[in-house]
Scaffold this motif. Sequence first.
Motif, short mmCIF file in Angstrom:
data_model
loop_
_atom_site.label_atom_id
_atom_site.label_comp_id
_atom_site.label_asym_id
_atom_site.label_seq_id
_atom_site.Cartn_x
_atom_site.Cartn_y
_atom_site.Cartn_z
N HIS A 115 55.61 -30.18 -37.54
CA HIS A 115 56.15 -29.33 -36.48
C HIS A 115 57.56 -28.80 -36.79
O HIS A 115 57.86 -27.62 -36.59
CB HIS A 115 56.18 -30.14 -35.18
CG HIS A 115 56.83 -29.46 -34.04
ND1 HIS A 115 56.17 -28.55 -33.25
CD2 HIS A 115 58.09 -29.54 -33.55
CE1 HIS A 115 57.00 -28.10 -32.32
NE2 HIS A 115 58.18 -28.67 -32.48
N HIS A 119 59.10 -24.86 -37.35
CA HIS A 119 60.21 -24.12 -36.72
C HIS A 119 60.94 -23.25 -37.75
O HIS A 119 61.37 -22.15 -37.44
CB HIS A 119 61.21 -25.09 -36.09
CG HIS A 119 60.88 -25.45 -34.67
ND1 HIS A 119 60.87 -24.52 -33.65
CD2 HIS A 119 60.56 -26.63 -34.10
CE1 HIS A 119 60.56 -25.13 -32.52
NE2 HIS A 119 60.37 -26.41 -32.76
N SER A 152 65.90 -28.71 -29.43
CA SER A 152 65.00 -28.45 -28.30
C SER A 152 65.04 -29.64 -27.36
O SER A 152 65.91 -30.50 -27.48
CB SER A 152 63.58 -28.24 -28.82
OG SER A 152 63.02 -29.49 -29.15
N HIS A 155 63.73 -32.52 -29.91
CA HIS A 155 64.38 -32.86 -31.18
C HIS A 155 65.73 -32.20 -31.36
O HIS A 155 66.01 -31.15 -30.77
CB HIS A 155 63.48 -32.56 -32.38
CG HIS A 155 62.64 -31.34 -32.22
ND1 HIS A 155 63.15 -30.09 -32.36
CD2 HIS A 155 61.34 -31.18 -31.92
CE1 HIS A 155 62.19 -29.21 -32.15
NE2 HIS A 155 61.08 -29.85 -31.87
N ASP A 324 58.62 -23.77 -28.89
CA ASP A 324 57.40 -24.23 -29.56
C ASP A 324 56.29 -23.17 -29.44
O ASP A 324 56.05 -22.65 -28.35
CB ASP A 324 56.93 -25.55 -28.95
CG ASP A 324 57.87 -26.69 -29.31
OD1 ASP A 324 58.73 -26.49 -30.18
OD2 ASP A 324 57.72 -27.77 -28.71
ZN ZN Z 1 59.79 -27.92 -31.37
#
Ligand code: ZN
Length: 361
Positions: A115, A119, A152, A155, A324
């Motif tokens: 993930h 980004h 975010s 994270h 996301d």
């Molecule tokens: Zn994310």
Amino acid sequence: MNRTDPLVLGIETSCDETGIGIVRGTTLLSNTIASSMDEHARYGGVVPEIAARAHLDELVPAINAAIAEAGIRLHDLDAIAVTCGPGLSGALMVGVGAAKALAVALDKPIYAVNHLVGHVGADLLHRSIPTSRTDTSDAVPLEYPTIALLVSGGHTSLLLVRDLVSDVELLGETIDDAAGEAFDKVARLLSLPYPGGPQIDRVAADGNPKAIRFPRGLSQPKDMAAHRYDFSFSGLKTSVARFVEQRQDAGEPVPTADVAASFREAVVDILLTKALAACADYGVPRLLLGGGVIANQRLRQIATERTDAAGIALRIPPLSLCTDNGAMIAALGAQLIMAGSEPSTLEFGADSTLPVDQIQV
Ligand code: ZN
Ligand code: KG4
């Protein structure tokens, strides 16, 4: 499989956004996002079980919407890409299960991807969005190496990206709350609704960022030795809580705008100080920002000022690709395919703590 311009569908379910994206190489064809954020609002943060159930409800409609918007059929796809971690286990499992089912039913290769690296991959798409679907002439390739700051609700990570598909190093991350989480918790202290980031941003516009000097976590010399690129927001949050309590106990009004502006200033300052330190230490004149907190007005402003002053090129994808989304996952899948990576085998599962240097599982 077409390895020069692969048509890839990406599935993202690591937190509260059900994201389905379709790309052809570096060209974005569709980016469908269904968020369960409203359902979490009364709890003041993302509730994992609610997020997972929402993904179950939203996935099939989102896939149908994405393929309709892209003007393709599922059988046209070259591959499926899916986020397998890091993120919320139950939420990840829904996307992983759906991706495997699609791959098996369509007899297509599957790419299980990270993930956080996704980004960064989002930046490969952004310059090609506003133009026609077939025109990628204005897509500027991501240059390496680059420092990436991903912030975010889930994270806060600082990465050194030498190559998107083969060499990503975690320089540091939060040791407690994520930056977005800190915004959400402080908003709650100030009786502002969830999600707190946009609310703090709005209220802070009328405040003085220098009114209160809140602490910058892990910035003291002793902390910098062990945690040069790590972040901590729990002390800051406690400091805001104490300030608010003291005012309330004294029967005085809480200067909400000043608290919001001063808190926002502390977060922005520490994020950018550490990101720019990484650029300087590694001699990397590029900084890429990603994650929902990038919507923050002050963060954008100070990032622009400080990178200009330091001669660092700043890249910020459009917000729809910063939060996301499935397009960034499809983009990373397409990059892996174009670089000649073999597909993942079906043995992989959701890995809530997948390390960032594992780009593909
Ligand atoms: Zn994310
Ligand atoms: O990337 P994102 O959409 O996904 C999750 O983490 O799920 O980020 C959401 C986070 C929330 O914590 C929200 O409060 C924060 O991003 N956020 C902001 C702003 N807009 C959203 N934080 C600061 N300033 C903003 N303007």
